[in-house]
Design a protein around this motif. Structure first.
Motif, short mmCIF file in Angstrom:
data_model
loop_
_atom_site.label_atom_id
_atom_site.label_comp_id
_atom_site.label_asym_id
_atom_site.label_seq_id
_atom_site.Cartn_x
_atom_site.Cartn_y
_atom_site.Cartn_z
N PHE A 133 141.30 -138.00 35.54
CA PHE A 133 142.68 -137.49 35.59
C PHE A 133 143.59 -138.26 34.63
CE2 PHE A 133 141.47 -136.16 40.05
CZ PHE A 133 141.44 -134.81 39.76
N GLY A 134 143.18 -139.45 34.20
CA GLY A 134 143.99 -140.27 33.31
C GLY A 134 143.57 -140.21 31.86
N THR A 135 142.58 -139.39 31.54
CA THR A 135 142.14 -139.26 30.15
C THR A 135 142.58 -137.91 29.61
OG1 THR A 135 140.01 -138.37 30.84
CG2 THR A 135 140.12 -140.76 30.53
N GLY A 136 142.46 -137.75 28.33
CA GLY A 136 142.92 -136.49 27.76
C GLY A 136 141.96 -135.82 26.81
N ASN A 137 140.72 -136.32 26.77
CA ASN A 137 139.75 -135.71 25.84
C ASN A 137 138.33 -136.05 26.28
OD1 ASN A 137 138.77 -138.21 24.29
ND2 ASN A 137 141.01 -138.37 24.15
N ASP A 138 137.39 -135.33 25.71
CA ASP A 138 135.99 -135.47 26.08
C ASP A 138 135.44 -136.86 25.80
OD1 ASP A 138 133.47 -134.30 27.01
OD2 ASP A 138 132.83 -134.48 24.91
N ARG A 139 135.80 -137.44 24.67
CA ARG A 139 135.32 -138.78 24.31
C ARG A 139 135.72 -139.79 25.38
NH1 ARG A 139 138.56 -140.50 20.01
NH2 ARG A 139 139.79 -141.41 21.68
N ASP A 140 137.00 -139.78 25.75
CA ASP A 140 137.49 -140.72 26.77
C ASP A 140 136.93 -140.41 28.15
OD1 ASP A 140 138.89 -141.99 24.76
OD2 ASP A 140 140.80 -141.04 25.26
N ASN A 141 136.71 -139.13 28.44
CA ASN A 141 136.10 -138.74 29.72
C ASN A 141 134.70 -139.36 29.83
OD1 ASN A 141 138.31 -137.17 30.36
ND2 ASN A 141 137.27 -135.22 29.99
N ARG A 142 133.89 -139.17 28.79
CA ARG A 142 132.52 -139.70 28.81
C ARG A 142 132.53 -141.23 28.91
NH1 ARG A 142 130.51 -138.74 24.15
NH2 ARG A 142 132.17 -137.45 23.32
N ALA A 143 133.45 -141.88 28.21
CA ALA A 143 133.55 -143.35 28.27
C ALA A 143 133.94 -143.81 29.67
CB ALA A 143 134.56 -143.84 27.23
N ALA A 144 134.82 -143.08 30.33
CA ALA A 144 135.26 -143.46 31.68
C ALA A 144 134.10 -143.38 32.67
CB ALA A 144 136.41 -142.57 32.14
N VAL A 145 133.26 -142.36 32.56
CA VAL A 145 132.10 -142.24 33.44
C VAL A 145 131.07 -143.31 33.09
CG1 VAL A 145 130.20 -140.75 34.18
CG2 VAL A 145 132.50 -139.79 33.91
N ARG A 146 130.84 -143.50 31.82
CA ARG A 146 129.84 -144.47 31.36
C ARG A 146 130.18 -145.90 31.80
NH1 ARG A 146 130.43 -144.10 26.17
NH2 ARG A 146 129.31 -142.14 26.03
N ALA A 147 131.43 -146.20 32.01
CA ALA A 147 131.88 -147.55 32.34
C ALA A 147 131.60 -147.94 33.80
CB ALA A 147 133.37 -147.69 32.06
N VAL A 148 131.18 -146.99 34.63
CA VAL A 148 131.04 -147.25 36.07
C VAL A 148 129.58 -147.00 36.49
CG1 VAL A 148 131.86 -146.56 38.36
CG2 VAL A 148 133.43 -146.49 36.41
N PRO A 149 128.99 -147.95 37.23
CA PRO A 149 127.62 -147.71 37.75
C PRO A 149 127.61 -146.50 38.69
CG PRO A 149 128.29 -150.00 38.11
CD PRO A 149 129.50 -149.26 37.63
N THR A 150 126.47 -145.85 38.80
CA THR A 150 126.32 -144.63 39.60
C THR A 150 126.92 -144.78 40.99
OG1 THR A 150 124.30 -144.11 38.38
CG2 THR A 150 124.66 -142.93 40.45
N GLY A 151 126.57 -145.84 41.68
CA GLY A 151 127.05 -146.04 43.05
C GLY A 151 128.53 -146.32 43.16
N GLY A 152 129.17 -146.66 42.04
CA GLY A 152 130.60 -146.97 42.05
C GLY A 152 131.49 -145.84 41.57
N LEU A 153 130.88 -144.71 41.20
CA LEU A 153 131.69 -143.58 40.72
C LEU A 153 132.62 -143.09 41.82
CD1 LEU A 153 128.95 -141.52 38.81
CD2 LEU A 153 130.80 -142.88 37.79
N ASP A 154 133.90 -142.96 41.51
CA ASP A 154 134.88 -142.43 42.46
C ASP A 154 134.91 -140.91 42.28
OD1 ASP A 154 136.88 -142.11 44.33
OD2 ASP A 154 138.48 -142.78 42.99
N LEU A 155 133.94 -140.24 42.86
CA LEU A 155 133.77 -138.80 42.67
C LEU A 155 134.88 -138.00 43.34
CD1 LEU A 155 129.96 -138.65 43.43
CD2 LEU A 155 131.03 -138.39 41.18
N VAL A 156 135.39 -137.01 42.60
CA VAL A 156 136.31 -136.04 43.19
C VAL A 156 135.70 -134.65 43.19
CG1 VAL A 156 138.37 -137.40 42.67
CG2 VAL A 156 137.61 -135.65 41.05
N GLY A 157 134.56 -134.49 42.50
CA GLY A 157 133.87 -133.21 42.49
C GLY A 157 132.52 -133.31 41.82
N ILE A 158 131.61 -132.44 42.28
CA ILE A 158 130.31 -132.28 41.64
C ILE A 158 130.00 -130.79 41.58
CG2 ILE A 158 129.40 -134.53 42.35
CD1 ILE A 158 127.67 -133.02 44.44
N ALA A 159 129.21 -130.41 40.60
CA ALA A 159 128.66 -129.06 40.54
C ALA A 159 127.15 -129.23 40.51
CB ALA A 159 129.12 -128.32 39.29
N VAL A 160 126.45 -128.37 41.23
CA VAL A 160 125.00 -128.46 41.34
C VAL A 160 124.42 -127.07 41.17
CG1 VAL A 160 123.08 -129.15 42.82
CG2 VAL A 160 125.24 -130.37 42.97
#
Length: 178
Positions: A133-160
């Motif tokens: 919610f605090g990023t504005g582009n795909d590059r920053d989105n991917r970096a934000a996810v990459r910076a957090v270990p799987t178990g620490g992700l603050d998920l607000v949604g998933i698609a399966v």
């Protein structure tokens, strides 16, 4: 395409057309026998597309997260995308999903459990974290996810996406989005 009767995760019967319970959707959708549509047998998919949203999101966030999440499925799993549309005047439109998208909501804990089950079953999935919610582009989105270990992700949604029974097991505990 025609209507599909489905059981939602809460066990209640849910009638969903190709675009979900609220209207027509991909590949010439609409209800069976609708205006200009032939009476044909219902289509039953052996796969399911499901989005699970955290239940504390604002309405605009729910829409934004859903749009982002499903955009990943169409590129990674091309068989979920139907044929392009064309109206009676020959104007072309982009293709959309060939089947309904079920949108559910869940607590933060249930969402985390669903994510873990999707990972354990190696199902195609997309994630949206609160950091996005605090990023504005795909590059920053991917970096934000990459910076957090799987178990620490603050998920607000998933698609399966996957086999119906596998997806149902992944989203166990989630409920229909209001």
């Amino acid at each position: 395409m025609s209507s599909e009767t489905d059981m939602n995760p809460s066990g209640a019967s849910d009638v969903s057309g190709p675009g979900g319970p609220n209207g027509p959707g991909p590949s010439g959708g609409g209800a069976v026998g609708g205006a200009g549509l032939p009476d044909v047998a219902p289509v039953r998919f052996d796969t399911k597309i499901t989005v699970v949203l955290r239940d504390d999101l604002e309405p605009w966030q729910r829409l934004n997260v859903t749009a982002f999440l499903v955009s990943g499925l169409g590129t990674a799993v091309p068989e979920v995308v139907g044929e392009p549309y064309e109206d009676a005047d020959g104007i072309s439109y982009l293709p959309m999903f060939r089947q309904p998208v079920l949108v559910l909501e869940a607590s933060k804990e249930t969402l985390a459990a669903a994510h873990a089950r999707a990972l354990s079953r190696a199902l195609p999935r997309a994630v949206f974290t609160s950091d996005l919610f605090g990023t504005g582009n795909d590059r920053d989105n991917r970096a934000a996810v990459r910076a957090v270990p799987t178990g620490g992700l603050d998920l607000v949604g998933i698609a399966v996406y996957g086999a119906r029974n596998a997806v149902d097991k992944v989203v166990k505990g989630a409920r229909m989005h209001p």
